[in-house]
Design a protein around this motif. Structure first.
Motif, PDB file in Angstrom:
ATOM      1  N   GLY A 105       0.788  -1.225   0.000  1.00 32.49           N
ATOM      2  CA  GLY A 105       0.000   0.000   0.000  1.00 32.49           C
ATOM      3  C   GLY A 105       0.822   1.278   0.000  1.00 32.49           C
ATOM      4  N   THR A 106       2.142   1.161   0.120  1.00 35.95           N
ATOM      5  CA  THR A 106       2.997   2.352   0.146  1.00 35.95           C
ATOM      6  C   THR A 106       2.913   3.119  -1.163  1.00 35.95           C
ATOM      7  OG1 THR A 106       4.519   1.259   1.675  1.00 35.95           O
ATOM      8  CG2 THR A 106       5.352   3.191   0.519  1.00 35.95           C
ATOM      9  N   ALA A 107       2.980   2.414  -2.276  1.00 37.78           N
ATOM     10  CA  ALA A 107       2.922   3.075  -3.588  1.00 37.78           C
ATOM     11  C   ALA A 107       1.590   3.794  -3.768  1.00 37.78           C
ATOM     12  CB  ALA A 107       3.141   2.058  -4.699  1.00 37.78           C
ATOM     13  N   GLU A 108       0.510   3.138  -3.388  1.00 37.62           N
ATOM     14  CA  GLU A 108      -0.812   3.743  -3.513  1.00 37.62           C
ATOM     15  C   GLU A 108      -0.928   4.984  -2.619  1.00 37.62           C
ATOM     16  OE1 GLU A 108      -5.428   2.388  -2.862  1.00 37.62           O
ATOM     17  OE2 GLU A 108      -3.936   0.844  -3.309  1.00 37.62           O
ATOM     18  N   GLU A 109      -0.373   4.900  -1.421  1.00 35.42           N
ATOM     19  CA  GLU A 109      -0.389   6.041  -0.499  1.00 35.42           C
ATOM     20  C   GLU A 109       0.386   7.225  -1.068  1.00 35.42           C
ATOM     21  OE1 GLU A 109       1.379   6.969   3.909  1.00 35.42           O
ATOM     22  OE2 GLU A 109       0.565   4.975   3.562  1.00 35.42           O
ATOM     23  N   LEU A 110       1.538   6.962  -1.686  1.00 37.78           N
ATOM     24  CA  LEU A 110       2.323   8.032  -2.303  1.00 37.78           C
ATOM     25  C   LEU A 110       1.580   8.646  -3.493  1.00 37.78           C
ATOM     26  CD1 LEU A 110       5.958   6.624  -2.163  1.00 37.78           C
ATOM     27  CD2 LEU A 110       5.104   8.660  -0.998  1.00 37.78           C
ATOM     28  N   GLU A 111       0.886   7.811  -4.267  1.00 39.71           N
ATOM     29  CA  GLU A 111       0.092   8.333  -5.388  1.00 39.71           C
ATOM     30  C   GLU A 111      -0.984   9.283  -4.879  1.00 39.71           C
ATOM     31  OE1 GLU A 111      -1.307   5.650  -8.514  1.00 39.71           O
ATOM     32  OE2 GLU A 111       0.157   4.189  -7.778  1.00 39.71           O
ATOM     33  N   TYR A 112      -1.660   8.903  -3.811  1.00 41.71           N
ATOM     34  CA  TYR A 112      -2.698   9.751  -3.232  1.00 41.71           C
ATOM     35  C   TYR A 112      -2.094  11.040  -2.674  1.00 41.71           C
ATOM     36  CZ  TYR A 112      -6.281  11.512  -0.104  1.00 41.71           C
ATOM     37  OH  TYR A 112      -7.169  12.320   0.529  1.00 41.71           O
ATOM     38  N   LEU A 113      -1.015  10.908  -1.920  1.00 45.41           N
ATOM     39  CA  LEU A 113      -0.361  12.061  -1.303  1.00 45.41           C
ATOM     40  C   LEU A 113       0.139  13.049  -2.353  1.00 45.41           C
ATOM     41  CD1 LEU A 113       0.584  13.341   1.366  1.00 45.41           C
ATOM     42  CD2 LEU A 113       2.673  11.991   1.178  1.00 45.41           C
TER      43      LEU A 113
END
Length: 146
Positions: A105-113
């Motif tokens: 989920g780190t990549a998805e979190e960075l995309e959102y951020l």
């Protein structure tokens, strides 16, 4: 007092300490391999191992234009010039490796951020400059580099 509504470009100071060369250096210092032939580091996306001055760069998972993630430690990783420049950052592989290294989920979190609006204040720039200057000094001392 700033004249005519102009203010200094503090982002330039941060880029000086956190920009391409210095973030690359920080990342490489932190991931050094210590063979006889000198300091080497590994590309985050393809795994090639090279000297940190031999075509290794600071790669960003989310583009540098997104200020919310521009200086994020998880968003910035060492990449070879082939992956970073000629293969447009290998974002898919980058995302898979981010999840493997920092958790699902780190990549998805960075995309959102990255898509959030983040206006960096003068105080934040000064804190970043101070933080990265100290980090560089600590890594140089830890790794025995002049």
């Amino acid at each position: 007092m700033w004249r005519l509504g102009l203010r200094p470009d503090f982002s330039q100071d941060v880029r000086e300490w956190c920009g391409a060369w210095n973030i690359k250096t920080i990342l490489c210092f932190a991931t050094f391999h210590f063979p006889v032939d000198g300091f080497r580091t590994q590309c985050f996306t393809c795994g090639i191992v090279r000297g940190y001055k031999d075509g290794m760069q600071n790669g960003h998972f989310q583009s540098r234009k997104h200020m919310a993630t521009r200086f994020d430690k998880e968003n910035c990783q060492v990449q070879c010039i082939k992956c970073n420049m000629f293969s447009q950052g290998e974002q898919f592989k980058f995302g898979i490796n981010l999840d493997a290294k920092y958790g699902e989920g780190t990549a998805e979190e960075l995309e959102y951020l990255a898509r959030t609006i983040h206006k960096v204040s003068r105080v934040e720039y000064e804190e970043q400059i101070s933080y990265y200057k100290q980090l560089v000094e600590n890594l140089k001392e830890e790794k025995g580099i002049q």
